[in-house]
Design a protein around this motif. Structure first.
Motif, PDB file in Angstrom:
ATOM      1  N   MET A   1       0.831  -1.190   0.000  1.00  0.00           N
ATOM      2  CA  MET A   1       0.000   0.000   0.000  1.00  0.00           C
ATOM      3  C   MET A   1       0.875   1.254   0.000  1.00  0.00           C
ATOM      4  N   VAL A   2       1.944   1.213   0.798  1.00  0.00           N
ATOM      5  CA  VAL A   2       2.845   2.367   0.865  1.00  0.00           C
ATOM      6  C   VAL A   2       3.473   2.611  -0.497  1.00  0.00           C
ATOM      7  N   ALA A   3       3.847   1.539  -1.200  1.00  0.00           N
ATOM      8  CA  ALA A   3       4.439   1.699  -2.529  1.00  0.00           C
ATOM      9  C   ALA A   3       3.435   2.308  -3.498  1.00  0.00           C
ATOM     10  N   GLY A   4       2.180   1.919  -3.418  1.00  0.00           N
ATOM     11  CA  GLY A   4       1.152   2.495  -4.286  1.00  0.00           C
ATOM     12  C   GLY A   4       0.955   3.973  -4.018  1.00  0.00           C
ATOM     13  N   PHE A   5       0.861   4.355  -2.747  1.00  0.00           N
ATOM     14  CA  PHE A   5       0.697   5.766  -2.423  1.00  0.00           C
ATOM     15  C   PHE A   5       1.950   6.561  -2.783  1.00  0.00           C
ATOM     16  N   SER A   6       3.109   5.955  -2.635  1.00  0.00           N
ATOM     17  CA  SER A   6       4.351   6.625  -3.023  1.00  0.00           C
ATOM     18  C   SER A   6       4.407   6.840  -4.531  1.00  0.00           C
ATOM     19  N   GLU A   7       3.884   5.889  -5.298  1.00  0.00           N
ATOM     20  CA  GLU A   7       3.843   6.040  -6.752  1.00  0.00           C
ATOM     21  C   GLU A   7       2.896   7.167  -7.156  1.00  0.00           C
ATOM     22  N   ILE A   8       1.766   7.264  -6.481  1.00  0.00           N
ATOM     23  CA  ILE A   8       0.844   8.371  -6.750  1.00  0.00           C
ATOM     24  C   ILE A   8       1.521   9.699  -6.413  1.00  0.00           C
ATOM     25  N   HIS A   9       2.242   9.739  -5.297  1.00  0.00           N
ATOM     26  CA  HIS A   9       2.964  10.939  -4.875  1.00  0.00           C
ATOM     27  C   HIS A   9       4.057  11.294  -5.888  1.00  0.00           C
ATOM     28  N   ARG A  10       4.732  10.287  -6.444  1.00  0.00           N
ATOM     29  CA  ARG A  10       5.817  10.534  -7.400  1.00  0.00           C
ATOM     30  C   ARG A  10       5.297  11.187  -8.672  1.00  0.00           C
ATOM     31  N   LYS A  11       4.102  10.864  -9.077  1.00  0.00           N
ATOM     32  CA  LYS A  11       3.559  11.404 -10.325  1.00  0.00           C
ATOM     33  C   LYS A  11       3.254  12.897 -10.237  1.00  0.00           C
ATOM     34  N   GLU A  23      22.313   8.510 -23.525  1.00  0.00           N
ATOM     35  CA  GLU A  23      20.895   8.452 -23.853  1.00  0.00           C
ATOM     36  C   GLU A  23      20.159   9.359 -22.883  1.00  0.00           C
ATOM     37  N   VAL A  24      19.313  10.206 -23.412  1.00  0.00           N
ATOM     38  CA  VAL A  24      18.558  11.139 -22.587  1.00  0.00           C
ATOM     39  C   VAL A  24      17.263  10.459 -22.139  1.00  0.00           C
ATOM     40  N   LEU A  25      17.081  10.419 -20.814  1.00  0.00           N
ATOM     41  CA  LEU A  25      15.903   9.793 -20.226  1.00  0.00           C
ATOM     42  C   LEU A  25      15.096  10.829 -19.463  1.00  0.00           C
ATOM     43  N   LEU A  26      13.782  10.654 -19.461  1.00  0.00           N
ATOM     44  CA  LEU A  26      12.922  11.489 -18.638  1.00  0.00           C
ATOM     45  C   LEU A  26      12.704  10.774 -17.306  1.00  0.00           C
ATOM     46  N   VAL A  27      13.082  11.435 -16.207  1.00  0.00           N
ATOM     47  CA  VAL A  27      12.948  10.841 -14.879  1.00  0.00           C
ATOM     48  C   VAL A  27      12.202  11.807 -13.978  1.00  0.00           C
ATOM     49  N   SER A  28      11.689  11.290 -12.901  1.00  0.00           N
ATOM     50  CA  SER A  28      10.964  12.101 -11.939  1.00  0.00           C
ATOM     51  C   SER A  28      11.933  12.966 -11.147  1.00  0.00           C
ATOM     52  N   HIS A  34      12.227  10.516  -0.441  1.00  0.00           N
ATOM     53  CA  HIS A  34      10.792  10.236  -0.363  1.00  0.00           C
ATOM     54  C   HIS A  34      10.524   8.739  -0.469  1.00  0.00           C
ATOM     55  N   LEU A  35      11.483   7.994  -1.006  1.00  0.00           N
ATOM     56  CA  LEU A  35      11.341   6.543  -1.126  1.00  0.00           C
ATOM     57  C   LEU A  35      11.800   5.814   0.136  1.00  0.00           C
ATOM     58  N   ALA A  36      12.322   6.559   1.104  1.00  0.00           N
ATOM     59  CA  ALA A  36      12.847   5.938   2.323  1.00  0.00           C
ATOM     60  C   ALA A  36      11.827   5.065   3.045  1.00  0.00           C
ATOM     61  N   PRO A  37      10.555   5.461   3.176  1.00  0.00           N
ATOM     62  CA  PRO A  37       9.605   4.568   3.863  1.00  0.00           C
ATOM     63  C   PRO A  37       9.479   3.201   3.193  1.00  0.00           C
ATOM     64  N   GLN A  38       9.502   3.184   1.849  1.00  0.00           N
ATOM     65  CA  GLN A  38       9.407   1.902   1.154  1.00  0.00           C
ATOM     66  C   GLN A  38      10.606   1.022   1.465  1.00  0.00           C
ATOM     67  N   LEU A 104       7.731   4.421 -17.406  1.00  0.00           N
ATOM     68  CA  LEU A 104       6.943   4.177 -16.199  1.00  0.00           C
ATOM     69  C   LEU A 104       6.073   5.367 -15.807  1.00  0.00           C
ATOM     70  N   HIS A 105       6.483   6.560 -16.186  1.00  0.00           N
ATOM     71  CA  HIS A 105       5.695   7.737 -15.815  1.00  0.00           C
ATOM     72  C   HIS A 105       4.332   7.730 -16.507  1.00  0.00           C
ATOM     73  N   GLU A 106       4.248   7.076 -17.645  1.00  0.00           N
ATOM     74  CA  GLU A 106       2.982   7.018 -18.376  1.00  0.00           C
ATOM     75  C   GLU A 106       2.094   5.872 -17.892  1.00  0.00           C
ATOM     76  N   GLY A 107       2.647   4.975 -17.125  1.00  0.00           N
ATOM     77  CA  GLY A 107       1.899   3.794 -16.691  1.00  0.00           C
ATOM     78  C   GLY A 107       1.107   4.015 -15.421  1.00  0.00           C
ATOM     79  N   LYS A 108       0.457   2.985 -14.999  1.00  0.00           N
ATOM     80  CA  LYS A 108      -0.337   2.984 -13.770  1.00  0.00           C
ATOM     81  C   LYS A 108       0.258   1.968 -12.796  1.00  0.00           C
ATOM     82  N   LEU A 109       1.505   2.176 -12.417  1.00  0.00           N
ATOM     83  CA  LEU A 109       2.218   1.250 -11.553  1.00  0.00           C
ATOM     84  C   LEU A 109       1.567   1.145 -10.173  1.00  0.00           C
TER      85      LEU A 109
END
Length: 182
Positions: A1-11, A23-28, A34-38, A104-109
Motif C-alpha cells: 500500500m505504501v508503494a502504491g501511495f508513493s507512486e501516486i505521490h511521485r507522479k 541516452e537522454v531519459l525522462l525521470v521524476s 521520499h522513497l525511504a519509507p518503502q 513508467l511515468h505514463e503507466g499505472k504502476l
C-alpha cells in the motif's frame, strides 16, 4: 500500500531530463529520500520474515527431517521470486502494457502495487481463518509425556512394595561373568 501511495505521490513531481550512457531519459524530479519509507518497510520485512520462517521450520519439524525442511524453505523462497516475476508478466500482458509501459511515468504502476496489497490481504485473511486450528504437537506430546511420568511416579511412591522390589532387583549381581560383559 505504501508503494502504491508513493507512486501516486511521485507522479505529482515534474519530469526532468537525465543523460545515462549517452541516452537522454525522462525521470521524476522527486527526491530519493521520499522513497525511504518503502525501503525501510522492505528491510524490516526481510529482517523479520526470513529468520522467523527459518526458526519456525527448524523448531516445528522433527529432527530427522530438518535438513529437508530447510531445503524446502529455500526452494519456496526461490519459487516466490519466480511467482513475483509471473505476477509482473501477467499484469503486463493482462493490461496490454497499461500498468508497465516502457516509460513508467505514463503507466499505472500504483494499480499493480494495490493489486499486490490486495493479494497480501487475501493471504493474511486466509491465514487468519485457519491459524486458530494450529496446535503445537511437540508441546502437547511433551506435556502429556511428562504428565504420564509424574502419574507413574506417584503410583510408585504410594506402593512401598514396588520400591522395595525394585531395589532388591538392583542389588542382585549379574548372571554373566565379567568376561562375557566386555
Amino acid at each position: 500500500m505504501v508503494a502504491g501511495f508513493s507512486e501516486i505521490h511521485r507522479k505529482h513531481f515534474p519530469q526532468v531530463e537525465q543523460t545515462l550512457s549517452e541516452e537522454v531519459l525522462l525521470v521524476s524530479s522527486m527526491p530519493c529520500f521520499h522513497l525511504a519509507p518503502q525501503y525501510i518497510l522492505l528491510g524490516v520485512a526481510e529482517a523479520l520474515v526470513t529468520p522467523s520462517c527459518s526458526l519456525l521450520s527448524f523448531w516445528l519439524v522433527p529432527e530427522r527431517i530438518r535438513g529437508i525442511s530447510m531445503h524446502f524453505l529455500t526452494l519456496f523462497n526461490g519459487a516466490g521470486c519466480f511467482m513475483g516475476a509471473f505476477f509482473v508478466q501477467t499484469s503486463h500482458a493482462g493490461t496490454q502494457g497499461n500498468w508497465f509501459p516502457h516509460l513508467l511515468h505514463e503507466g499505472k504502476l500504483e494499480r499493480f502495487f494495490f493489486f499486490l496489497a490486495s493479494l497480501m490481504m487475501v493471504n493474511t485473511l486466509g491465514f487468519w481463518t485457519i491459524a486458530h486450528r494450529y496446535s503445537n504437537l511437540n508441546q502437547e506430546y511433551t506435556s502429556e509425556f511428562r504428565g504420564r511420568l509424574s502419574e507413574e511416579k506417584e503410583v510408585f511412591l504410594k506402593h512401598d512394595k514396588v520400591i522395595e522390589h525394585y531395589g532388591s532387583v538392583l542389588d542382585h549381581s549379574s548372571i554373566l561373568s565379567p568376561m562375557e560383559t566386555t
